[in-house]
Design an enzyme around this catalytic site. Structure first.
Site, PDB file in Angstrom:
ATOM      1  N   ARG A  72       0.836  -1.212   0.000  1.00  0.00           N
ATOM      2  CA  ARG A  72       0.000   0.000   0.000  1.00  0.00           C
ATOM      3  C   ARG A  72       0.866   1.256   0.000  1.00  0.00           C
ATOM      4  NH1 ARG A  72      -3.931  -0.629   4.698  1.00  0.00           N
ATOM      5  NH2 ARG A  72      -4.944   1.200   3.808  1.00  0.00           N
ATOM      6  N   GLN A 103     -11.258   8.785   7.613  1.00  0.00           N
ATOM      7  CA  GLN A 103     -10.941   7.390   7.945  1.00  0.00           C
ATOM      8  C   GLN A 103      -9.736   6.922   7.129  1.00  0.00           C
ATOM      9  OE1 GLN A 103     -14.819   4.887   8.308  1.00  0.00           O
ATOM     10  NE2 GLN A 103     -15.275   6.573   6.916  1.00  0.00           N
ATOM     11  N   ASP A 106      -4.123   7.484   3.910  1.00  0.00           N
ATOM     12  CA  ASP A 106      -3.224   7.748   2.778  1.00  0.00           C
ATOM     13  C   ASP A 106      -2.545   9.114   2.821  1.00  0.00           C
ATOM     14  OD1 ASP A 106      -6.213   8.020   0.699  1.00  0.00           O
ATOM     15  OD2 ASP A 106      -5.250   9.566   1.928  1.00  0.00           O
ATOM     16  N   HIS A 121      -8.120   6.913  11.772  1.00  0.00           N
ATOM     17  CA  HIS A 121      -7.582   5.549  11.676  1.00  0.00           C
ATOM     18  C   HIS A 121      -6.081   5.548  11.497  1.00  0.00           C
ATOM     19  CE1 HIS A 121     -11.801   4.011  10.307  1.00  0.00           C
ATOM     20  NE2 HIS A 121     -11.734   4.259  11.593  1.00  0.00           N
ATOM     21  N   CYS A 132       8.777   1.062  23.122  1.00  0.00           N
ATOM     22  CA  CYS A 132       8.732   2.351  23.844  1.00  0.00           C
ATOM     23  C   CYS A 132       7.603   3.240  23.352  1.00  0.00           C
ATOM     24  CB  CYS A 132      10.080   3.062  23.693  1.00  0.00           C
ATOM     25  SG  CYS A 132      10.447   3.566  22.006  1.00  0.00           S
ATOM     26  N   GLY A 189     -17.820   9.524   0.370  1.00  0.00           N
ATOM     27  CA  GLY A 189     -17.079   8.333  -0.043  1.00  0.00           C
ATOM     28  C   GLY A 189     -16.810   7.332   1.047  1.00  0.00           C
ATOM     29  N   THR A 190     -17.831   7.045   1.884  1.00  0.00           N
ATOM     30  CA  THR A 190     -17.646   5.990   2.880  1.00  0.00           C
ATOM     31  C   THR A 190     -18.846   5.049   2.850  1.00  0.00           C
ATOM     32  OG1 THR A 190     -17.256   5.465   5.221  1.00  0.00           O
ATOM     33  CG2 THR A 190     -18.578   7.431   4.765  1.00  0.00           C
ATOM     34  N   SER A 191     -18.556   3.752   3.030  1.00  0.00           N
ATOM     35  CA  SER A 191     -19.611   2.731   2.946  1.00  0.00           C
ATOM     36  C   SER A 191     -20.417   2.669   4.236  1.00  0.00           C
ATOM     37  CB  SER A 191     -18.986   1.361   2.675  1.00  0.00           C
ATOM     38  OG  SER A 191     -18.069   1.030   3.717  1.00  0.00           O
TER      39      SER A 191
HETATM   40  C1  BV8 Z   1     -13.202   0.432  17.922  1.00  0.00           C
HETATM   41  C2  BV8 Z   1      -7.121   0.878   9.215  1.00  0.00           C
HETATM   42  C3  BV8 Z   1     -13.532   0.055  20.257  1.00  0.00           C
HETATM   43  C4  BV8 Z   1      -6.571  -0.247   8.459  1.00  0.00           C
HETATM   44  C5  BV8 Z   1      -9.457   0.622   9.509  1.00  0.00           C
HETATM   45  C6  BV8 Z   1     -19.552  -0.912  17.266  1.00  0.00           C
HETATM   46  C7  BV8 Z   1     -18.842   0.040  17.999  1.00  0.00           C
HETATM   47  C8  BV8 Z   1     -17.444   0.025  18.022  1.00  0.00           C
HETATM   48  C9  BV8 Z   1     -16.734  -0.947  17.298  1.00  0.00           C
HETATM   49  C10 BV8 Z   1     -17.441  -1.900  16.571  1.00  0.00           C
HETATM   50  C11 BV8 Z   1     -18.837  -1.876  16.552  1.00  0.00           C
HETATM   51  N1  BV8 Z   1     -19.237  -2.915  15.764  1.00  0.00           N
HETATM   52  C12 BV8 Z   1     -18.157  -3.561  15.280  1.00  0.00           C
HETATM   53  C13 BV8 Z   1     -17.055  -2.986  15.771  1.00  0.00           C
HETATM   54  C14 BV8 Z   1     -15.687  -3.431  15.488  1.00  0.00           C
HETATM   55  C15 BV8 Z   1     -15.069  -2.726  14.276  1.00  0.00           C
HETATM   56  C16 BV8 Z   1     -16.024  -2.573  13.130  1.00  0.00           C
HETATM   57  O1  BV8 Z   1     -16.644  -1.535  12.951  1.00  0.00           O
HETATM   58  N2  BV8 Z   1     -16.113  -3.614  12.297  1.00  0.00           N
HETATM   59  C17 BV8 Z   1     -16.935  -3.557  11.115  1.00  0.00           C
HETATM   60  C18 BV8 Z   1     -16.232  -4.299   9.968  1.00  0.00           C
HETATM   61  C19 BV8 Z   1     -18.288  -4.177  11.458  1.00  0.00           C
HETATM   62  N3  BV8 Z   1     -14.574  -1.420  14.668  1.00  0.00           N
HETATM   63  C20 BV8 Z   1     -13.357  -1.364  15.239  1.00  0.00           C
HETATM   64  O2  BV8 Z   1     -12.699  -2.349  15.526  1.00  0.00           O
HETATM   65  C21 BV8 Z   1     -12.827   0.033  15.557  1.00  0.00           C
HETATM   66  N4  BV8 Z   1     -12.386   0.046  16.923  1.00  0.00           N
HETATM   67  O3  BV8 Z   1     -14.313   0.809  17.738  1.00  0.00           O
HETATM   68  O4  BV8 Z   1     -12.629   0.347  19.188  1.00  0.00           O
HETATM   69  C22 BV8 Z   1     -13.590  -1.436  20.339  1.00  0.00           C
HETATM   70  C23 BV8 Z   1     -12.460  -2.105  20.762  1.00  0.00           C
HETATM   71  C24 BV8 Z   1     -12.534  -3.500  20.879  1.00  0.00           C
HETATM   72  C25 BV8 Z   1     -13.704  -4.203  20.548  1.00  0.00           C
HETATM   73  C26 BV8 Z   1     -14.826  -3.492  20.076  1.00  0.00           C
HETATM   74  C27 BV8 Z   1     -14.762  -2.104  19.973  1.00  0.00           C
HETATM   75  C28 BV8 Z   1     -11.613   0.356  14.696  1.00  0.00           C
HETATM   76  C29 BV8 Z   1     -12.016   0.538  13.274  1.00  0.00           C
HETATM   77  C30 BV8 Z   1     -10.804   0.991  12.458  1.00  0.00           C
HETATM   78  C31 BV8 Z   1     -10.308  -0.162  11.639  1.00  0.00           C
HETATM   79  N5  BV8 Z   1      -9.254   0.305  10.757  1.00  0.00           N
HETATM   80  N6  BV8 Z   1      -8.459   1.053   8.757  1.00  0.00           N
HETATM   81  C32 BV8 Z   1      -5.845   0.284   7.271  1.00  0.00           C
HETATM   82  O5  BV8 Z   1      -6.401   1.169   6.573  1.00  0.00           O
HETATM   83  O6  BV8 Z   1      -4.752  -0.209   7.035  1.00  0.00           O
HETATM   84  S1  BV8 Z   1     -10.988   0.563   8.832  1.00  0.00           S
HETATM   85  C33 BV8 Z   1     -10.944   0.677   7.130  1.00  0.00           C
HETATM   86  O7  BV8 Z   1     -12.338   0.755   6.748  1.00  0.00           O
HETATM   87  C34 BV8 Z   1     -10.331   1.942   6.550  1.00  0.00           C
HETATM   88  O8  BV8 Z   1      -9.854   2.843   7.510  1.00  0.00           O
HETATM   89  C35 BV8 Z   1     -11.509   2.581   5.819  1.00  0.00           C
HETATM   90  O9  BV8 Z   1     -11.415   3.934   5.770  1.00  0.00           O
HETATM   91  C36 BV8 Z   1     -12.612   2.120   6.687  1.00  0.00           C
HETATM   92  C37 BV8 Z   1     -14.003   2.342   6.228  1.00  0.00           C
HETATM   93  O10 BV8 Z   1     -14.097   1.966   4.902  1.00  0.00           O
HETATM   94  P1  BV8 Z   1     -14.489   3.132   3.852  1.00  0.00           P
HETATM   95  O11 BV8 Z   1     -13.530   4.254   4.019  1.00  0.00           O
HETATM   96  O12 BV8 Z   1     -15.925   3.446   3.982  1.00  0.00           O
HETATM   97  O13 BV8 Z   1     -14.144   2.432   2.483  1.00  0.00           O
HETATM   98  P2  BV8 Z   1     -15.023   1.337   1.716  1.00  0.00           P
HETATM   99  O14 BV8 Z   1     -14.144   0.704   0.684  1.00  0.00           O
HETATM  100  O15 BV8 Z   1     -15.724   0.480   2.713  1.00  0.00           O
HETATM  101  O16 BV8 Z   1     -16.159   2.195   0.984  1.00  0.00           O
HETATM  102  C38 BV8 Z   1     -15.806   3.109  -0.041  1.00  0.00           C
HETATM  103  C39 BV8 Z   1     -17.060   3.918  -0.323  1.00  0.00           C
HETATM  104  O17 BV8 Z   1     -16.741   4.907  -1.300  1.00  0.00           O
HETATM  105  C40 BV8 Z   1     -18.190   3.090  -0.908  1.00  0.00           C
HETATM  106  O18 BV8 Z   1     -19.415   3.495  -0.311  1.00  0.00           O
HETATM  107  C41 BV8 Z   1     -18.191   3.461  -2.401  1.00  0.00           C
HETATM  108  O19 BV8 Z   1     -19.485   3.437  -2.957  1.00  0.00           O
HETATM  109  C42 BV8 Z   1     -17.671   4.866  -2.349  1.00  0.00           C
HETATM  110  N7  BV8 Z   1     -16.942   5.297  -3.547  1.00  0.00           N
HETATM  111  C43 BV8 Z   1     -16.080   4.571  -4.317  1.00  0.00           C
HETATM  112  N8  BV8 Z   1     -15.563   5.365  -5.273  1.00  0.00           N
HETATM  113  C44 BV8 Z   1     -16.101   6.600  -5.105  1.00  0.00           C
HETATM  114  C45 BV8 Z   1     -16.979   6.568  -4.006  1.00  0.00           C
HETATM  115  N9  BV8 Z   1     -17.677   7.633  -3.582  1.00  0.00           N
HETATM  116  C46 BV8 Z   1     -17.496   8.783  -4.269  1.00  0.00           C
HETATM  117  N10 BV8 Z   1     -16.666   8.911  -5.330  1.00  0.00           N
HETATM  118  C47 BV8 Z   1     -15.956   7.837  -5.770  1.00  0.00           C
HETATM  119  N11 BV8 Z   1     -15.140   7.970  -6.837  1.00  0.00           N
HETATM  120 ZN    ZN Z   2      11.334   1.839  20.838  1.00  0.00          ZN
END
Ligand code: BV8
Ligand code: ZN
Length: 243
Positions: A72, A103, A106, A121, A132, A189-191
């Site tokens: 990436r 979110q 990049d 994120h 450390c 642009g978020t799902s």
């Molecule tokens: C947490 C880093 C507390 C990685 C990422 C309820 C409450 C709290 C937590 C949870 C909950 N339910 C479930 C959870 C757990 C989990 C979660 O949400 N899981 C999901 C899968 C159900 N959440 C967590 O773990 C979070 N932590 O809340 O801490 C906690 C602690 C312990 C236990 C429980 C809770 C941490 C979440 C962060 C994870 N890290 N990224 C990396 O990037 O290397 S998430 C990852 O998904 C990216 O960051 C990304 O940004 C994010 C969201 O995705 P999107 O940005 O929306 O991208 P996606 O591809 O999905 O969609 C793109 C959209 O764009 C689409 O809609 C498409 O139509 C549109 N699009 C495409 N092209 C275009 C466009 N729109 C306009 N123009 C275009 N050209």
């Molecule tokens: Zn260190």
């Protein structure tokens, strides 16, 4: 709502807005060539982000996770902000009370000039020591695997919030305060499937903000927002900003 009818209303709302919050996801960077997570282009060696962006995956196979991040980093290093990133930076210049919550990891919003932002994120160009805990910028492409801390020689990890990890308290506090005090919230642009970010639009809505979604598709946000503009971010977002 078709873009034409809602576009004029959103332009008016933005021009008149006192407090503006923008929430972005991978879709705003798609037009810069950065793969989204849940589109067909988001897979690497048939792994999904949910498989690799976890503390468990890193503990089990740090080399594999670093290879994914190198893939990436190499890809993102050649990408530039697009007109949507630049329009969001212009909104910040035009509105004293403005906050961007992204979110995306990049760094393209910063590259476009955004300064009033929370990268909730994390950022792919920052690494954190597992020993450390110091955080440093590292733009090596590729980064040497397995990278070690120059101070304590422990393993470095990406300074990114993985699934199952909590967001930084300061980011949560700052985002919540901005969402509760804005009168216009743009969701670009978020799902809307990853929490807690997926719950942010509701916070703004319940606080009385006018909420707008810009996306290619229908999402869980669509039924909640006041106006939904369907189209590519790079085409739609610049139309919202008065030059
Ligand atoms: C947490 C880093 C507390 C990685 C990422 C309820 C409450 C709290 C937590 C949870 C909950 N339910 C479930 C959870 C757990 C989990 C979660 O949400 N899981 C999901 C899968 C159900 N959440 C967590 O773990 C979070 N932590 O809340 O801490 C906690 C602690 C312990 C236990 C429980 C809770 C941490 C979440 C962060 C994870 N890290 N990224 C990396 O990037 O290397 S998430 C990852 O998904 C990216 O960051 C990304 O940004 C994010 C969201 O995705 P999107 O940005 O929306 O991208 P996606 O591809 O999905 O969609 C793109 C959209 O764009 C689409 O809609 C498409 O139509 C549109 N699009 C495409 N092209 C275009 C466009 N729109 C306009 N123009 C275009 N050209
Ligand atoms: Zn260190």
């Amino acid at each position: 709502m078709a873009p034409g009818s809602g576009l004029g209303l959103v332009r008016e709302k933005l021009a008149a807005a006192q407090g503006v919050v923008v929430l972005t996801g991978a879709g705003i960077s798609a037009d810069s060539g950065v793969p989204t997570f849940r589109g067909t282009d988001g897979l690497w060696r048939n792994f999904r982000a949910e498989d690799l962006a976890t503390p468990g995956a890193f503990a089990q196979d740090p080399r594999l996770v670093w290879e994914w991040y190198n893939w990436r980093r190499e890809l993102i290093a050649t990408k530039r902000p697009n007109a949507a990133h630049e329009a969001v930076a212009e909104m910040e210049r035009q509105h004293p009370q403005f906050w961007l919550i992204t979110q995306n990891v990049d760094g393209l919003h910063r590259a476009a000039g955004s300064r009033k932002l929370s990268e909730i994120h994390g950022n792919i160009w920052m690494v954190r020591c597992t020993g450390c805990r110091r955080v440093v910028e590292n733009r090596d492409v590729p980064i040497q695997i397995l990278p070690k801390c120059t101070a304590c020689h422990s393993l470095l990890r990406p300074h990114i919030v993985w699934f199952g990890e909590s967001l930084a308290e300061e980011d949560l506090r700052r985002s919540d305060a901005a969402l509760r005090s804005c009168d216009l919230c743009l969701i670009i642009g978020t799902s809307g499937v990853v929490y807690p970010a997926a719950g942010f639009a509701s916070i703004a809505k319940e606080a009385g903000a006018f909420v707008v979604e810009i996306n290619l598709d229908v999402t869980p946000h669509t039924s909640l927002v006041d106006v939904s503009l369907q189209g590519r971010a790079k085409d739609v977002v610049p139309l919202l900003v008065c030059a």
